[in-house]
Design a protein around this motif. Structure first.
Motif, PDB file in Angstrom:
ATOM      1  N   GLU A  32     -38.983 -28.897  31.668  1.00 37.97           N
ATOM      2  CA  GLU A  32     -39.348 -27.478  31.639  1.00 37.97           C
ATOM      3  C   GLU A  32     -38.229 -26.602  32.199  1.00 37.97           C
ATOM      4  OE1 GLU A  32     -41.946 -25.831  30.500  1.00 37.97           O
ATOM      5  OE2 GLU A  32     -43.345 -27.437  30.022  1.00 37.97           O
ATOM      6  N   VAL A  33     -37.500 -27.126  33.184  1.00 39.50           N
ATOM      7  CA  VAL A  33     -36.421 -26.359  33.810  1.00 39.50           C
ATOM      8  C   VAL A  33     -35.145 -26.419  32.973  1.00 39.50           C
ATOM      9  CG1 VAL A  33     -34.897 -26.227  35.831  1.00 39.50           C
ATOM     10  CG2 VAL A  33     -37.345 -26.610  36.144  1.00 39.50           C
ATOM     11  N   VAL A  34     -34.762 -27.624  32.539  1.00 39.43           N
ATOM     12  CA  VAL A  34     -33.484 -27.815  31.845  1.00 39.43           C
ATOM     13  C   VAL A  34     -33.566 -27.437  30.366  1.00 39.43           C
ATOM     14  CG1 VAL A  34     -31.684 -29.498  31.290  1.00 39.43           C
ATOM     15  CG2 VAL A  34     -32.871 -29.644  33.470  1.00 39.43           C
ATOM     16  N   PHE A  35     -34.661 -27.832  29.688  1.00 39.06           N
ATOM     17  CA  PHE A  35     -34.830 -27.558  28.258  1.00 39.06           C
ATOM     18  C   PHE A  35     -36.182 -26.889  28.007  1.00 39.06           C
ATOM     19  CE2 PHE A  35     -32.399 -31.598  28.555  1.00 39.06           C
ATOM     20  CZ  PHE A  35     -31.195 -31.156  28.045  1.00 39.06           C
ATOM     21  N   PRO A  36     -36.375 -25.646  28.459  1.00 45.82           N
ATOM     22  CA  PRO A  36     -37.709 -25.024  28.356  1.00 45.82           C
ATOM     23  C   PRO A  36     -38.222 -24.889  26.923  1.00 45.82           C
ATOM     24  CG  PRO A  36     -36.054 -23.423  29.065  1.00 45.82           C
ATOM     25  CD  PRO A  36     -35.396 -24.768  29.072  1.00 45.82           C
ATOM     26  N   SER A  37     -37.367 -24.503  26.004  1.00 47.22           N
ATOM     27  CA  SER A  37     -37.818 -24.321  24.624  1.00 47.22           C
ATOM     28  C   SER A  37     -38.245 -25.647  24.003  1.00 47.22           C
ATOM     29  CB  SER A  37     -36.702 -23.694  23.779  1.00 47.22           C
ATOM     30  OG  SER A  37     -37.085 -23.649  22.423  1.00 47.22           O
ATOM     31  N   GLN A  38     -37.403 -26.683  24.162  1.00 46.58           N
ATOM     32  CA  GLN A  38     -37.717 -27.984  23.593  1.00 46.58           C
ATOM     33  C   GLN A  38     -38.955 -28.590  24.232  1.00 46.58           C
ATOM     34  OE1 GLN A  38     -34.787 -26.865  24.522  1.00 46.58           O
ATOM     35  NE2 GLN A  38     -33.125 -27.588  23.219  1.00 46.58           N
ATOM     36  N   ALA A  39     -39.117 -28.386  25.544  1.00 47.15           N
ATOM     37  CA  ALA A  39     -40.280 -28.947  26.240  1.00 47.15           C
ATOM     38  C   ALA A  39     -41.575 -28.321  25.748  1.00 47.15           C
ATOM     39  CB  ALA A  39     -40.135 -28.740  27.750  1.00 47.15           C
ATOM     40  N   GLN A  40     -41.500 -27.109  25.234  1.00 47.65           N
ATOM     41  CA  GLN A  40     -42.691 -26.429  24.717  1.00 47.65           C
ATOM     42  C   GLN A  40     -42.879 -26.636  23.215  1.00 47.65           C
ATOM     43  OE1 GLN A  40     -45.067 -24.855  26.516  1.00 47.65           O
ATOM     44  NE2 GLN A  40     -43.962 -25.606  28.299  1.00 47.65           N
ATOM     45  N   GLY A  41     -42.065 -27.516  22.614  1.00 52.44           N
ATOM     46  CA  GLY A  41     -42.242 -27.829  21.194  1.00 52.44           C
ATOM     47  C   GLY A  41     -41.319 -27.084  20.265  1.00 52.44           C
ATOM     48  N   SER A  42     -40.254 -26.450  20.790  1.00 60.69           N
ATOM     49  CA  SER A  42     -39.307 -25.690  19.960  1.00 60.69           C
ATOM     50  C   SER A  42     -40.034 -24.698  19.055  1.00 60.69           C
ATOM     51  CB  SER A  42     -38.431 -26.639  19.135  1.00 60.69           C
ATOM     52  OG  SER A  42     -37.692 -27.498  19.961  1.00 60.69           O
ATOM     53  N   LEU A  43     -40.970 -23.966  19.645  1.00 61.68           N
ATOM     54  CA  LEU A  43     -41.787 -23.025  18.882  1.00 61.68           C
ATOM     55  C   LEU A  43     -40.977 -21.813  18.446  1.00 61.68           C
ATOM     56  CD1 LEU A  43     -45.043 -23.143  21.051  1.00 61.68           C
ATOM     57  CD2 LEU A  43     -44.511 -24.446  18.988  1.00 61.68           C
ATOM     58  N   ILE A  44     -41.296 -21.298  17.260  1.00 67.52           N
ATOM     59  CA  ILE A  44     -40.631 -20.119  16.717  1.00 67.52           C
ATOM     60  C   ILE A  44     -41.656 -18.991  16.643  1.00 67.52           C
ATOM     61  CG2 ILE A  44     -39.504 -19.140  14.685  1.00 67.52           C
ATOM     62  CD1 ILE A  44     -38.329 -21.893  14.127  1.00 67.52           C
ATOM     63  N   GLU A  45     -41.278 -17.838  17.188  1.00 69.01           N
ATOM     64  CA  GLU A  45     -42.181 -16.677  17.204  1.00 69.01           C
ATOM     65  C   GLU A  45     -41.654 -15.575  16.297  1.00 69.01           C
ATOM     66  OE1 GLU A  45     -42.950 -15.223  21.112  1.00 69.01           O
ATOM     67  OE2 GLU A  45     -43.672 -17.156  21.859  1.00 69.01           O
ATOM     68  N   LYS A  46     -42.590 -14.813  15.759  1.00 67.41           N
ATOM     69  CA  LYS A  46     -42.251 -13.612  14.985  1.00 67.41           C
ATOM     70  C   LYS A  46     -43.247 -12.538  15.386  1.00 67.41           C
ATOM     71  CE  LYS A  46     -41.606 -11.849  10.311  1.00 67.41           C
ATOM     72  NZ  LYS A  46     -41.714 -12.124   8.872  1.00 67.41           N
TER      73      LYS A  46
END
Length: 201
Positions: A32-46
């Motif tokens: 969560e600290v080092v790779f926050p986006s990847q740890a959350q599933g590499s989600l894409i928002e619009k």
């Protein structure tokens, strides 16, 4: 006998705490600290809404969008829970088709897809990844060749110059990891988002 069991039970409890609780929580926290986006599933928002993940493909069907690889994933049949039906990019049921090269269903599906693609871009060789599924059925990427193959259809559907759409594809080609690992690829969702946001619309 209790003297022999006590160390074994103590070791089970200790290893459960260390490897079953402490280690997973530590690794999750570190991720969560080092790779926050990847740890959350590499989600894409619009527009503040999650519309997908960079790691899982989506079934784009409109001529206005680039299409990904076919997906062989399935899901439960709403009419009969004992059966399954095609459910493209179903992340709950990641799988390939398991159909062999002599399967009539596979041959018919590939031939039908190839014929449709040849009709939309006559004269151009059909890229292999547009008619074959990946092992997971969730692949979010296509080859640059597969993206360029679709340019005439997308440009025509959006009434855009083909050169402008080609430039958009070129800008979304991801290179090899560290310059040596893997192959150049295009994330279909990212490309379609760039297409929607392009000034050339």
């Amino acid at each position: 006998m209790l003297r022999q069991l006590r160390p074994a039970l103590a070791m089970i409890v200790l290893m459960t705490i260390l490897l079953g609780l402490a280690y997973p929580f530590a690794m999750t926290g570190l991720a969560e600290v080092v790779f926050p986006s990847q740890a959350q599933g590499s989600l894409i928002e619009k527009d503040g809404k999650v519309i997908g993940s960079a790691l899982i493909g989506q079934a784009f069907t409109s001529d206005r969008y680039f299409h990904g690889r076919p997906s062989a994933t399935t899901g439960p049949d709403p009419a009969d829970a004992t059966k399954t039906v095609a459910a493209p990019y179903n992340a709950v049921n990641s799988m390939g088709s398991n159909l062999g090269p002599t399967s009539k269903a596979l041959i018919d599906r590939v031939k039908g897809d190839a014929d449709k693609l040849k009709a939309e871009n006559p004269g151009a060789p059909v890229p292999m990844d547009l008619v074959t599924t990946s092992g997971s059925g969730l692949d979010p990427h296509i080859t640059p060749e597969a993206a360029y193959f679709q340019v005439p259809r997308v440009a025509k559907a959006r009434n855009l110059p083909e050169d402008a759409v080609k430039q958009l594809v070129a800008a979304n080609v991801e290179g090899r990891l560290f310059g040596i690992l893997g192959e150049p690829r295009v994330n279909v969702l990212a490309l379609n988002l760039a297409l929607d946001g392009a000034k050339v619309q």
